[in-house]
Design a protein around this motif. Structure first.
Motif, PDB file in Angstrom:
ATOM      1  N   HIS A 184      -1.752  -0.449 -14.192  1.00 43.48           N
ATOM      2  CA  HIS A 184      -2.032   0.003 -12.832  1.00 43.48           C
ATOM      3  C   HIS A 184      -0.833  -0.155 -11.937  1.00 43.48           C
ATOM      4  O   HIS A 184      -0.106  -1.144 -12.039  1.00 43.48           O
ATOM      5  N   SER A 185      -0.669   0.804 -11.049  1.00 40.56           N
ATOM      6  CA  SER A 185       0.087   0.547  -9.843  1.00 40.56           C
ATOM      7  C   SER A 185      -0.972   0.044  -8.869  1.00 40.56           C
ATOM      8  O   SER A 185      -1.783   0.839  -8.372  1.00 40.56           O
ATOM      9  N   THR A 186      -0.994  -1.266  -8.601  1.00 44.25           N
ATOM     10  CA  THR A 186      -2.001  -1.802  -7.655  1.00 44.25           C
ATOM     11  C   THR A 186      -1.710  -1.334  -6.241  1.00 44.25           C
ATOM     12  O   THR A 186      -2.551  -1.459  -5.348  1.00 44.25           O
ATOM     13  N   THR A 187      -0.491  -0.796  -6.060  1.00 42.23           N
ATOM     14  CA  THR A 187      -0.079  -0.183  -4.791  1.00 42.23           C
ATOM     15  C   THR A 187      -1.099   0.852  -4.310  1.00 42.23           C
ATOM     16  O   THR A 187      -1.232   1.071  -3.112  1.00 42.23           O
ATOM     17  N   LYS A 188      -1.786   1.486  -5.242  1.00 40.40           N
ATOM     18  CA  LYS A 188      -2.647   2.623  -4.918  1.00 40.40           C
ATOM     19  C   LYS A 188      -4.086   2.151  -4.647  1.00 40.40           C
ATOM     20  O   LYS A 188      -4.289   1.409  -3.726  1.00 40.40           O
ATOM     21  N   TYR A 189      -5.070   2.564  -5.464  1.00 43.28           N
ATOM     22  CA  TYR A 189      -6.462   2.282  -5.099  1.00 43.28           C
ATOM     23  C   TYR A 189      -6.829   0.798  -5.132  1.00 43.28           C
ATOM     24  O   TYR A 189      -7.669   0.359  -4.356  1.00 43.28           O
ATOM     25  N   LEU A 190      -6.261   0.010  -6.046  1.00 41.52           N
ATOM     26  CA  LEU A 190      -6.714  -1.376  -6.165  1.00 41.52           C
ATOM     27  C   LEU A 190      -6.467  -2.135  -4.867  1.00 41.52           C
ATOM     28  O   LEU A 190      -7.373  -2.737  -4.307  1.00 41.52           O
ATOM     29  N   ASN A 191      -5.240  -2.080  -4.361  1.00 43.37           N
ATOM     30  CA  ASN A 191      -5.002  -2.696  -3.053  1.00 43.37           C
ATOM     31  C   ASN A 191      -5.633  -1.828  -1.962  1.00 43.37           C
ATOM     32  O   ASN A 191      -6.311  -2.331  -1.076  1.00 43.37           O
ATOM     33  N   GLY A 192      -5.358  -0.531  -2.040  1.00 42.79           N
ATOM     34  CA  GLY A 192      -6.130   0.419  -1.254  1.00 42.79           C
ATOM     35  C   GLY A 192      -5.796   0.567   0.225  1.00 42.79           C
ATOM     36  O   GLY A 192      -6.415   1.382   0.901  1.00 42.79           O
ATOM     37  N   HIS A 193      -4.866  -0.220   0.744  1.00 47.73           N
ATOM     38  CA  HIS A 193      -4.605  -0.168   2.182  1.00 47.73           C
ATOM     39  C   HIS A 193      -3.143   0.137   2.510  1.00 47.73           C
ATOM     40  O   HIS A 193      -2.689  -0.110   3.632  1.00 47.73           O
ATOM     41  N   SER A 194      -2.401   0.655   1.499  1.00 46.58           N
ATOM     42  CA  SER A 194      -1.024   1.091   1.724  1.00 46.58           C
ATOM     43  C   SER A 194      -0.133   0.012   2.340  1.00 46.58           C
ATOM     44  O   SER A 194       0.742   0.321   3.151  1.00 46.58           O
TER      45      SER A 194
ATOM     46  N   GLY B  79      -3.996   6.738  -2.618  1.00 54.49           N
ATOM     47  CA  GLY B  79      -4.956   5.672  -2.884  1.00 54.49           C
ATOM     48  C   GLY B  79      -5.248   4.755  -1.718  1.00 54.49           C
ATOM     49  O   GLY B  79      -5.963   3.775  -1.860  1.00 54.49           O
ATOM     50  N   GLY B  80      -4.713   5.047  -0.537  1.00 54.21           N
ATOM     51  CA  GLY B  80      -5.019   4.236   0.638  1.00 54.21           C
ATOM     52  C   GLY B  80      -6.209   4.805   1.386  1.00 54.21           C
ATOM     53  O   GLY B  80      -6.672   5.920   1.099  1.00 54.21           O
TER      54      GLY B  80
END
Ligand SMILES: *Cc1c(COP(=O)(O)O)cnc(C)c1O
Length: 384
Positions: free
Chosen positions: A198-208, A331-332
């Protein structure tokens, strides 16, 4: 930390796995252990943490949480999605060969060709949905089958079950970049993969607001060398970013459902718009791989693309938008628009892009969770 049973639902795991109340204080939210080192109680006596490159309690909470969500034995958090992919590729040795698909995240292509090739790791790009193409490209030195689905920006679906079975049958490690779907909508380990990235940068973290990456392993045989790489090479996720991602994951399910609901409504609206030549979204029943998508994903996510025919029309559209910035990433919670021909896929020649179907008028949307009528209104006034 706690073992949240695998039988619990996705959101329960998202909120609780790896996150039992802090043993030192009872804090309900895992504290940000912003410390480089940990005191030893005595020679050869410690509490399991020595130095934060090796392990850190906040990162460990995230790693356990990710393992629970993807259904793996171990999770490992890295400084970025690219650092996670780099670690997976470094499980190979010089002389080894990677089989992968033709269209994939541009940064991964840059890593494969600009870095790994120089270290003696070659890669072949083929149609991984075609077993004959896979058979033909297989070499005695092939070690890794590297997949990503859906693809950016045309939302093509790789048959993860079939490709993983082929890879396993040929003794390859199978890795899947699951960034676009998140574990809420797609779990590649359940479809036969060995590693999920995963790039957690995208949906997992989700807040850019955080750059990060992760690998989840189906087997300890992969987890051990990856842990060694974290310690030896050091591209780890820091405590604060680990905490941000953990916090983001708590709302992953509700965010994904809203991203998906909004994207489907927008896809339908765009499809009937006279200015739009074509819409690419796997949740539309006329997407050529709609059934394949339904068979391996439990939802369709927030990414879609549409064709405005020419770069001039696309430019006028971007200029006329009032709410949504033209920006890389996805994903943010906020909607972002992108122009693949000059942004994510600018590294290709116009000819290569045309062969892939990425025209100059193609627009990509990372659909956010704003009120969908506001998103549609902005798109419609910009198209007008
Ligand atoms: C963004 C992205 C990456 C790279 O992740 P970073 O966190 O930007 O390093 C890899 N794969 C996919 C599919 C991505 O969207």
């Amino acid at each position: 930390m706690s073992e949240t049973p695998r039988t619990t639902g996705f959101s329960t795991r998202a909120i609780h796995a790896g996150q039992a109340p802090d043993p030192a204080t009872g804090a309900v939210v895992p504290p940000i252990y912003q410390t480089t080192t940990f005191a030893h109680e005595d020679i050869e006596k410690n509490k399991g943490y020595l130095y934060s490159r090796v392990s850190n309690p906040t990162r460990a909470a995230l790693e356990q949480n990710l393992a629970a969500l993807e259904g793996g034995v171990a999770g490992l958090a890295f400084a970025s999605g690219m650092a996670a992919i780099d670690a997976v590729i470094r499980l190979l040795k010089p002389g080894d060969h990677i089989l992968t698909q033709t269209n994939m995240y541009g940064g991964t292509i840059r890593l494969l060709h600009g870095v790994m090739q120089g270290w003696g790791i070659e890669s072949s790009h083929v149609d991984v949905n075609d077993p004959k193409a896979l058979d033909q490209a297989l070499r005695p030195s092939t070690r890794l089958l590297y997949l990503e689905s859906p693809t950016n920006p045309l939302m093509e679906i790789i048959d993860l079950r079939a490709a993983s079975a082929w890879g396993r049958a040929h003794g390859l490690r199978v890795a899947v970049d699951n960034t676009f779907m998140s574990p809420y909508y797609q779990r590649p380990l359940e479809l036969g993969a060995d590693l999920v990235i995963h790039s957690t940068t995208k949906y997992l973290n989700g807040h850019s607001d955080s750059i990060g990456g992760a690998v989840v392993c189906a087997r300890v045989e992969d987890a051990d060398p990856l842990r060694f790489l974290q310690k030896a090479a050091g591209a780890i996720l820091g405590p604060f970013d680990s905490w941000l991602v953990l916090r983001g994951i708590k709302t992953l399910a509700v965010r994904m459902r809203q991203h998906s609901e909004n994207a489907l409504a927008i896809a339908h609206r765009l499809k009937s718009h006279p200015r739009v030549k074509r819409v690419f979204y796997p949740g539309l029943p006329d997407h050529p791989q709609y059934d394949l998508a339904r068979g391996q994903m439990s939802g369709f996510g927030g990414m879609l693309a549409f064709d405005l025919g020419s770069v001039e029309t696309a430019r006028r559209f971007f200029k006329a938008l009032k709410l949504f910035p033209l920006a890389e990433s996805l994903g943010g919670v906020e909607t972002l628009v992108a122009h693949p021909a000059t942004m994510s896929h600018a590294y290709l020649t116009a000819e290569e892009r045309a062969r892939m179907g990425i025209g100059d008028g193609l627009v990509r949307l990372s659909v956010g969770i704003e009120d969908v009528e506001d998103i549609i209104a902005d798109i419609e006034q910009a198209l007008a």
